[in-house]
Design a protein around this motif. Sequence first.
Motif, PDB file in Angstrom:
ATOM      1  N   TRP A 161      14.608 -16.260 -32.496  1.00 17.02           N
ATOM      2  CA  TRP A 161      15.877 -16.362 -31.790  1.00 17.02           C
ATOM      3  C   TRP A 161      16.963 -16.628 -32.830  1.00 17.02           C
ATOM      4  O   TRP A 161      16.885 -17.568 -33.595  1.00 17.02           O
ATOM      5  N   ARG A 162      17.981 -15.769 -32.853  1.00 21.55           N
ATOM      6  CA  ARG A 162      19.068 -15.900 -33.819  1.00 21.55           C
ATOM      7  C   ARG A 162      20.405 -16.012 -33.076  1.00 21.55           C
ATOM      8  O   ARG A 162      20.640 -15.293 -32.104  1.00 21.55           O
ATOM      9  N   ASN A 213      16.898 -12.490 -29.231  1.00 17.78           N
ATOM     10  CA  ASN A 213      15.554 -12.446 -29.793  1.00 17.78           C
ATOM     11  C   ASN A 213      15.456 -11.207 -30.683  1.00 17.78           C
ATOM     12  O   ASN A 213      15.560 -10.081 -30.209  1.00 17.78           O
ATOM     13  N   GLU A 214      15.292 -11.450 -31.965  1.00 16.98           N
ATOM     14  CA  GLU A 214      15.240 -10.366 -32.951  1.00 16.98           C
ATOM     15  C   GLU A 214      13.811 -10.233 -33.470  1.00 16.98           C
ATOM     16  O   GLU A 214      13.227 -11.208 -33.936  1.00 16.98           O
ATOM     17  N   GLN A 247      12.774 -23.234 -28.092  1.00 14.70           N
ATOM     18  CA  GLN A 247      13.241 -22.791 -29.409  1.00 14.70           C
ATOM     19  C   GLN A 247      14.756 -22.671 -29.441  1.00 14.70           C
ATOM     20  O   GLN A 247      15.406 -23.106 -30.402  1.00 14.70           O
ATOM     21  N   VAL A 248      15.327 -22.084 -28.403  1.00 12.46           N
ATOM     22  CA  VAL A 248      16.775 -21.898 -28.347  1.00 12.46           C
ATOM     23  C   VAL A 248      17.485 -23.249 -28.254  1.00 12.46           C
ATOM     24  O   VAL A 248      18.477 -23.489 -28.953  1.00 12.46           O
ATOM     25  N   MET A 249      16.981 -24.143 -27.429  1.00 14.82           N
ATOM     26  CA  MET A 249      17.620 -25.458 -27.281  1.00 14.82           C
ATOM     27  C   MET A 249      17.553 -26.243 -28.589  1.00 14.82           C
ATOM     28  O   MET A 249      18.512 -26.918 -28.964  1.00 14.82           O
TER      29      MET A 249
END
Length: 92
Positions: free
Chosen positions: A83-84, A69-70, A30-32
């Motif tokens: 993920w923000r 991670n919120e 997700q982050v990538m």
Amino acid sequence: MLTRVVLVTALCFSAVTVMACGRPSAATQQVMSAATVDLGCDEASLEIIEDKPMQKRVTGCGRSLTYMNECNPAAGGGQTCMWRPVRTKADQ
């Protein structure tokens, strides 16, 4: 016969370990994916340089960005997490 069983077991264990270790976690994926857009950089050029459970820092194409991670309460109970990107002093 025992040697053959031990060898086959070792090979199977090695194959399972490689398959499990060779895959990035869902969070990393997700982050990538987000960093590809946010940094305007091809995923092959990105690298996670800080990997904590709730925070990941990505670098690529001469820039870096931190993701956190919120989590927020979800309707019906539980929570929704995303993920923000956040700017920190370490980000360029």
